[in-house]
Write an enzyme that holds these catalytic residues in place. Structure first.
Site, short mmCIF file in Angstrom:
data_model
loop_
_atom_site.label_atom_id
_atom_site.label_comp_id
_atom_site.label_asym_id
_atom_site.label_seq_id
_atom_site.Cartn_x
_atom_site.Cartn_y
_atom_site.Cartn_z
N HIS A 109 -10.34 6.92 1.93
CA HIS A 109 -8.69 6.76 1.25
C HIS A 109 -8.90 5.66 0.44
CE1 HIS A 109 -9.21 3.63 4.27
NE2 HIS A 109 -8.45 3.16 3.45
N CYS B 57 -1.90 -3.21 7.50
CA CYS B 57 -1.92 -3.95 6.35
C CYS B 57 -0.52 -4.86 6.54
CB CYS B 57 -2.22 -3.36 5.18
SG CYS B 57 -3.90 -2.65 4.91
N HIS C 208 -17.53 2.67 1.03
CA HIS C 208 -16.96 1.42 1.86
C HIS C 208 -17.21 1.31 3.19
CE1 HIS C 208 -13.28 -1.27 2.76
NE2 HIS C 208 -13.89 -1.91 1.79
N LYS D 196 -6.93 -5.08 -3.26
CA LYS D 196 -7.62 -5.46 -2.08
C LYS D 196 -8.60 -4.51 -1.52
CE LYS D 196 -3.90 -4.38 1.10
NZ LYS D 196 -4.81 -3.51 2.01
N ASP E 152 0.85 -1.28 0.06
CA ASP E 152 0.10 -0.16 0.13
C ASP E 152 0.87 1.18 0.03
OD1 ASP E 152 -1.87 -1.83 0.24
OD2 ASP E 152 -2.93 -1.28 2.00
C1 VGL Z 1 -4.68 0.43 5.67
C2 VGL Z 1 -6.11 1.35 7.08
C3 VGL Z 1 -6.93 1.29 6.26
C4 VGL Z 1 -3.15 -0.06 5.69
C5 VGL Z 1 -5.65 0.33 4.85
O1 VGL Z 1 -2.62 -0.15 4.47
O2 VGL Z 1 -2.64 -0.36 6.57
N1 VGL Z 1 -4.89 0.78 7.02
N2 VGL Z 1 -6.61 0.80 5.04
ZN ZN Z 2 -8.28 0.92 3.61
#
Ligand code: VGL
Ligand code: ZN
Length: 224
Positions: free
Chosen positions: A97, A167, A68, A122, A19
């Site tokens: 986000h 994540c 979402h 994802k 991410d």
């Molecule tokens: C993530 C919060 C929401 C991450 C993704 O990539 O850690 N954290 N969506």
């Molecule tokens: Zn997220």
């Protein structure tokens, strides 16, 4: 303290870069992304260098539709960083986000890993989040990544990116539990750092025998 031992890369190793998207990367100056992780920009260049040592790199991309389940705005009266009881269990709420097809969802432009072989999206189902790159937050629905890695003969995973305590954590834990040798590259990751989340991550990794290593320990096999 002695220098940590060098880790020599093998043909069956893969780097999972989690991410590294505009919404999570803090800006060098001025405003970062919608859910900017402190220090996120500091790891862009180390990850690029680290990735150049790997033959196999997988990037992940958080990729959410409007409305979402993880967005606080989807739940009237709720604020970001509160938790709700989703049908599949506790779900933390976030600012909006990584909305599909927005600038915030794009991979950070300075990341530039041309030899990355897979970009895995994802969190694309409206009613189910996915922190882990392997299994969605219902702890049941596979993303297909384990099958991809197995079919390609990749056995040892180095996990880095954003965010360490969400994540990265869940990807490493699931990877290990699915039978991959798994390490977390701690200094090529940064945490959201909500109360207790970093300690809980360190505990979870220790419990499963997932080492935390430094990116400077990791060397291409041919360099030794
Ligand atoms: C993530 C919060 C929401 C991450 C993704 O990539 O850690 N954290 N969506
Ligand atoms: Zn997220």
């Amino acid at each position: 303290m002695p220098a940590p031992p060098p880790l020599s890369l093998q043909p069956a190793d893969a780097l999972l870069v989690i991410d590294m998207q505009n919404d999570f990367v803090s800006a060098v100056n001025g405003r970062g992304g919608a859910l900017a992780v402190a220090g996120g920009h500091d790891i862009v260049s180390p990850i690029k260098t680290l990735a150049s040592r790997f033959a196999h790199v997988v990037l992940t991309q958080d990729w959410h539709p409007r409305g979402h389940i993880s967005f606080a705005t989807t739940h009237p009266g709720k604020e970001p960083f509160e938790t709700i009881a989703a049908p599949y269990g506790a779900q933390a709420l976030w600012p909006e986000h990584c909305l599909q097809h927005t600038h915030g969802a794009e991979l950070h432009p300075e990341l530039d890993i041309p030899h990355a072989e897979l970009i895995l999206r994802k969190g694309y189902k409206r009613d189910l989040d996915s922190y882990s790159a392997f299994v969605e937050n219902d702890h049941t629905t596979p993303t297909g990544l384990a099958g991809y890695l197995r079919e390609r003969g990749l056995k040892r995973l180095f996990v880095c990116g954003l965010a360490y305590d969400f994540c990265v954590r869940h990807t490493a834990v699931d990877g290990k539990q699915l039978g991959f040798e798994t390490l977390v590259v701690e200094d090529a990751s940064r945490a959201v750092d909500l109360p207790g989340t970093v300690d809980a991550t360190n505990d979870a990794l220790a419990r499963l025998g997932i080492p935390r290593v430094l990116w400077t320990q990791i060397h291409a096999a041919s360099a030794r």
